[in-house]
Design a protein around this motif. Structure first.
Motif, short mmCIF file in Angstrom:
data_model
loop_
_atom_site.label_atom_id
_atom_site.label_comp_id
_atom_site.label_asym_id
_atom_site.label_seq_id
_atom_site.Cartn_x
_atom_site.Cartn_y
_atom_site.Cartn_z
N ALA A 100 0.81 -1.22 0.00
CA ALA A 100 0.00 0.00 0.00
C ALA A 100 0.84 1.26 0.00
O ALA A 100 0.29 2.36 -0.02
N TRP A 101 2.18 1.13 0.01
CA TRP A 101 3.04 2.30 0.15
C TRP A 101 4.02 2.40 -1.01
O TRP A 101 4.43 1.41 -1.60
N VAL A 102 4.38 3.67 -1.30
CA VAL A 102 5.40 3.96 -2.31
C VAL A 102 6.48 4.84 -1.66
O VAL A 102 6.16 5.82 -1.00
N PHE A 103 7.75 4.47 -1.88
CA PHE A 103 8.87 5.26 -1.38
C PHE A 103 9.64 5.83 -2.57
O PHE A 103 9.85 5.15 -3.57
N MET A 104 10.04 7.08 -2.43
CA MET A 104 10.81 7.74 -3.49
C MET A 104 12.13 8.22 -2.91
O MET A 104 12.17 8.78 -1.81
N SER A 105 13.23 8.02 -3.65
CA SER A 105 14.53 8.45 -3.17
C SER A 105 15.45 8.69 -4.35
O SER A 105 15.08 8.48 -5.52
N ASP A 106 16.68 9.16 -4.05
CA ASP A 106 17.69 9.17 -5.10
C ASP A 106 18.30 7.76 -5.17
O ASP A 106 17.84 6.86 -4.47
N LYS A 107 19.33 7.59 -5.97
CA LYS A 107 19.90 6.24 -6.13
C LYS A 107 21.04 6.01 -5.15
O LYS A 107 22.07 5.42 -5.48
N GLN A 108 20.84 6.48 -3.92
CA GLN A 108 21.83 6.27 -2.86
C GLN A 108 21.99 4.77 -2.63
O GLN A 108 21.00 4.05 -2.43
N LYS A 109 23.23 4.30 -2.69
CA LYS A 109 23.48 2.85 -2.70
C LYS A 109 22.91 2.15 -1.48
O LYS A 109 22.39 1.05 -1.57
N GLY A 110 23.02 2.78 -0.30
CA GLY A 110 22.56 2.12 0.90
C GLY A 110 21.05 2.00 0.99
O GLY A 110 20.53 1.09 1.64
N LEU A 111 20.32 2.89 0.32
CA LEU A 111 18.87 2.92 0.44
C LEU A 111 18.18 1.78 -0.29
O LEU A 111 17.17 1.25 0.17
N ILE A 112 18.69 1.42 -1.44
CA ILE A 112 18.02 0.39 -2.25
C ILE A 112 17.94 -0.94 -1.50
O ILE A 112 16.84 -1.51 -1.37
N PRO A 113 19.04 -1.47 -0.95
CA PRO A 113 18.93 -2.74 -0.20
C PRO A 113 18.16 -2.60 1.11
O PRO A 113 17.55 -3.57 1.57
#
Length: 308
Positions: free
Chosen positions: A242-255
């Motif tokens: 039910a949720w969407v997250f938006m970010s830049d392509k910061q390497k630590g955030l994706i995993p």
């Protein structure tokens, strides 16, 4: 306090009030007055502008158990000349004395500010002091707004008592935010370094709504896990779909998102994508095509724009 006049027997609520009065007197009179004695029981002020200047002010506590000071001895005569520079006319004094005028005109010219001080007090101050005074005044002004808004609840209770039957409601919790959260980090500047991690939502009026923030040493996988675990707990996120997250392509955030919310949608900010995209595909035409593709709301529309 703007033009203090001293006399024998005059009383002051405490030592600080007396010292402030002496400072104001020195500025208004243009005299280099110094405190030769300054303790919890007595204060003695003399003029340092001339060795034989007869000015003297002697005050002491009237009672051991009270803070009140009284002037016991006084001579207001001067044999020294006026000065146009004093340590008392510092940035803090300028910010307090001219706070009202700065509030009305936040873009008050530095030269005009300096000229006003010279005209009103016959004192020369530096541009650096003016800049610092304006910054300090902004803190005073903004601080007063914070204090006043904090008293809104007291104001409502007073209104209810004074106006029986009236309806007063204060609502400070925003509802209706979309299940879309933007997360990002930025560096802190100043004496206290580190990074701020933020989570921002979008409310029903398409306005940005700050959800949470944290100050951490560095932006890393471990700090993002700590931050997002608290966010998930506070927002009671149980169904990631039910949720969407938006970010830049910061390497630590994706995993991190894949670990904590594997079923949630995780999309990249187009502005950050474009900053990488334009290194190989520069120009306004390519930028516009990219943004059209990003705004596509159906798969056929998206595929057509990507083909272009």
């Amino acid at each position: 306090m703007e033009e203090p006049e001293f006399r024998i027997g005059m009383q002051f609520a405490n030592k600080d009030e007396l010292k402030e009065s002496i400072r104001e007197y020195a500025i208004v009179q243009g005299r280099n007055i110094k405190l030769v004695k300054n303790d919890n029981k007595r204060i003695q002020a003399k003029c340092a502008g001339h060795t034989k200047c007869p000015f003297i002010l002697w005050a002491s506590k009237i009672d051991r158990d009270k803070q009140t000071f009284a002037i016991k001895s006084l001579s207001l005569e001067h044999e020294c000349t006026r000065v146009d520079k004093l340590k008392y006319t510092n940035s803090r004094w300028l910010s307090k004395r001219f706070a009202d005028k700065i509030r009305k005109n936040l873009d008050w010219d530095v030269g005009a500010f300096k000229a006003e001080v010279l005209e009103k007090y016959h004192m020369n101050v530096s541009k650096h002091q003016i800049y610092r005074a304006k910054n300090l005044s902004k803190v005073i002004i903004e601080g007063s707004y914070v204090e006043q808004y904090a008293r809104l609840w007291d104001y409502v209770e007073k209104l209810k008592k004074a106006n029986k039957g009236s309806t007063m409601i204060i609502k400070n919790k925003m509802k209706g935010c979309r299940p879309l959260i933007g997360i990002d980090g930025c560096h802190l500047k100043g004496p206290y370094t580190g990074q701020v991690l933020t989570a921002v939502g979008i409310d029903g009026n398409n306005g940005l709504y700050p959800v949470a923030y944290a100050v951490v040493e560095v932006e890393s996988k471990s700090t993002w896990i700590w931050f997002l675990q608290l966010l998930i707990e506070d927002l009671q996120i149980k169904n990631g779909k039910a949720w969407v997250f938006m970010s830049d392509k910061q390497k630590g955030l994706i995993p991190v998102i894949e670990t904590l919310l594997p079923t949630a949608e995780h999309r990249m900010c187009v502005r950050h994508l474009y900053s990488n995209f334009r290194t190989e595909h520069a120009g306004l035409a390519m930028k516009n095509i990219l943004w059209v593709a990003a705004r596509a709301t159906t798969i056929p529309w998206y595929e057509a724009e990507m083909a272009r």
